[in-house]
Design a protein around this motif. Sequence first.
Motif, PDB file in Angstrom:
ATOM      1  N   PRO A   1      19.423  48.220  16.935  1.00 32.97           N
ATOM      2  CA  PRO A   1      18.285  48.409  17.849  1.00 32.97           C
ATOM      3  C   PRO A   1      16.985  48.389  17.047  1.00 32.97           C
ATOM      4  CG  PRO A   1      19.997  50.067  18.192  1.00 32.97           C
ATOM      5  CD  PRO A   1      20.306  49.395  16.893  1.00 32.97           C
ATOM      6  N   PRO A   2      15.850  48.074  17.670  1.00 34.20           N
ATOM      7  CA  PRO A   2      14.582  47.946  16.938  1.00 34.20           C
ATOM      8  C   PRO A   2      14.198  49.166  16.118  1.00 34.20           C
ATOM      9  CG  PRO A   2      14.366  46.973  19.100  1.00 34.20           C
ATOM     10  CD  PRO A   2      15.708  47.652  19.077  1.00 34.20           C
ATOM     11  N   LYS A   3      14.363  50.372  16.655  1.00 35.20           N
ATOM     12  CA  LYS A   3      13.957  51.563  15.909  1.00 35.20           C
ATOM     13  C   LYS A   3      14.816  51.755  14.668  1.00 35.20           C
ATOM     14  CE  LYS A   3      11.671  54.354  19.416  1.00 35.20           C
ATOM     15  NZ  LYS A   3      11.575  55.689  20.053  1.00 35.20           N
ATOM     16  N   GLU A   4      16.097  51.538  14.809  1.00 27.47           N
ATOM     17  CA  GLU A   4      16.973  51.659  13.642  1.00 27.47           C
ATOM     18  C   GLU A   4      16.646  50.581  12.619  1.00 27.47           C
ATOM     19  OE1 GLU A   4      21.719  51.678  12.474  1.00 27.47           O
ATOM     20  OE2 GLU A   4      21.119  51.764  14.579  1.00 27.47           O
ATOM     21  N   ALA A   5      16.323  49.390  13.100  1.00 30.49           N
ATOM     22  CA  ALA A   5      15.939  48.305  12.203  1.00 30.49           C
ATOM     23  C   ALA A   5      14.656  48.656  11.454  1.00 30.49           C
ATOM     24  CB  ALA A   5      15.748  47.008  12.993  1.00 30.49           C
ATOM     25  N   ALA A   6      13.709  49.308  12.132  1.00 27.20           N
ATOM     26  CA  ALA A   6      12.460  49.712  11.479  1.00 27.20           C
ATOM     27  C   ALA A   6      12.720  50.731  10.383  1.00 27.20           C
ATOM     28  CB  ALA A   6      11.494  50.292  12.514  1.00 27.20           C
ATOM     29  N   LEU A   7      13.619  51.684  10.632  1.00 30.88           N
ATOM     30  CA  LEU A   7      13.985  52.662   9.604  1.00 30.88           C
ATOM     31  C   LEU A   7      14.644  51.964   8.416  1.00 30.88           C
ATOM     32  CD1 LEU A   7      15.429  55.596  11.768  1.00 30.88           C
ATOM     33  CD2 LEU A   7      13.187  55.471  10.675  1.00 30.88           C
ATOM     34  N   SER A   8      15.485  50.985   8.717  1.00 34.85           N
ATOM     35  CA  SER A   8      16.160  50.241   7.645  1.00 34.85           C
ATOM     36  C   SER A   8      15.161  49.450   6.818  1.00 34.85           C
ATOM     37  CB  SER A   8      17.214  49.299   8.238  1.00 34.85           C
ATOM     38  OG  SER A   8      18.288  50.016   8.803  1.00 34.85           O
ATOM     39  N   LEU A   9      14.162  48.876   7.481  1.00 33.99           N
ATOM     40  CA  LEU A   9      13.157  48.101   6.767  1.00 33.99           C
ATOM     41  C   LEU A   9      12.395  48.990   5.785  1.00 33.99           C
ATOM     42  CD1 LEU A   9      11.567  45.517   6.253  1.00 33.99           C
ATOM     43  CD2 LEU A   9      10.135  46.077   8.239  1.00 33.99           C
ATOM     44  N   ALA A  10      11.988  50.166   6.240  1.00 32.10           N
ATOM     45  CA  ALA A  10      11.277  51.093   5.352  1.00 32.10           C
ATOM     46  C   ALA A  10      12.159  51.515   4.188  1.00 32.10           C
ATOM     47  CB  ALA A  10      10.819  52.322   6.137  1.00 32.10           C
ATOM     48  N   TYR A  11      13.423  51.788   4.478  1.00 26.87           N
ATOM     49  CA  TYR A  11      14.351  52.226   3.443  1.00 26.87           C
ATOM     50  C   TYR A  11      14.548  51.140   2.387  1.00 26.87           C
ATOM     51  CZ  TYR A  11      18.185  54.909   1.482  1.00 26.87           C
ATOM     52  OH  TYR A  11      18.970  55.646   0.637  1.00 26.87           O
ATOM     53  N   GLU A  12      14.749  49.909   2.849  1.00 23.94           N
ATOM     54  CA  GLU A  12      14.961  48.802   1.913  1.00 23.94           C
ATOM     55  C   GLU A  12      13.712  48.541   1.075  1.00 23.94           C
ATOM     56  OE1 GLU A  12      17.797  47.322   1.230  1.00 23.94           O
ATOM     57  OE2 GLU A  12      18.824  48.553   2.707  1.00 23.94           O
ATOM     58  N   LEU A  13      12.541  48.630   1.685  1.00 31.97           N
ATOM     59  CA  LEU A  13      11.304  48.433   0.940  1.00 31.97           C
ATOM     60  C   LEU A  13      11.150  49.485  -0.150  1.00 31.97           C
ATOM     61  CD1 LEU A  13       8.831  47.529   3.832  1.00 31.97           C
ATOM     62  CD2 LEU A  13       9.461  46.054   1.907  1.00 31.97           C
TER      63      LEU A  13
END
Length: 278
Positions: free
Chosen positions: A153-165
């Motif tokens: 889902p978009p919110k989980e994807a946003a958390l993943s993006l921050a984590y990966e960065l």
Amino acid sequence: MISYQNHATMPINFPDNRASVLYLHPAESVGTLANTSITTKAHFPFAGSSPAAPSLGRHPGAGQGRAMERHLRDEASNKEMANSPIFKGATRPAAEGFDEYAMYSEFQKSPAAITLAAQMANAGFKYVGDTGTASKANTDFDSKTIRINKNLPPKEAALSLAYELKNASQAPEFEKIMTLLKKEGTPELANAYSEGILRREAKSVLIRSQMAIAMDCTGLIKNARYNSIAADDTLSESGKEEAIFQEMRQNGMVHQGKKKAYDHYVDQFWQYNKTSKN
């Protein structure tokens, strides 16, 4: 997950029962976690919109008019977000995965995440779409690309993006820790390896909780203590990182809650150290 192309892999687990893969480079390796949760679709803000905008009323065709208005709002927001140095716009048709614009709209709610994205864009990193595998998120240091599973889902994807960065920003530190695996094994080195991994992870856990707070989705974080630390204004940034590390050191679990994270990384050190001598 952080990876190098064309190298062997080793399954690992991070605290809070999140599975991932450790990619073993001939000289160095890096591992990170992937998130698990569900959430709802986000809506885009429209620059220049006003609460006092005239109503379309209940005349014939009002439904179509409102749909067109929403389309124009989303289009304007999408064009603005496509100028981001990390996110350059949708990488696939909308029907083939989560809404990538919704993901980045959520991501932008955190000032810390926006700053981090700019820093990593300057370093050459960029979001390029789906992982293409069961992996929920990964970062490739060789190509400087970040991928997120299209089924999130978009919110989980946003958390993943921050984590990966955040993990990408710590590449040199991770690489230095991984050099310990090449040295002759001692209990001191095993402990240094475990602590080093957890301290790097603590930084990523912190920004993930900061993101969750900004996005109003703290329920996606399994350990509520991380959110409490992230929200504690009496602590400095380094103080928060230390507090999260201590929480992970004491209570972080892997393997579905069956093993302490710290012990897991000590065992991982010995496993790889032993394997490298065969």
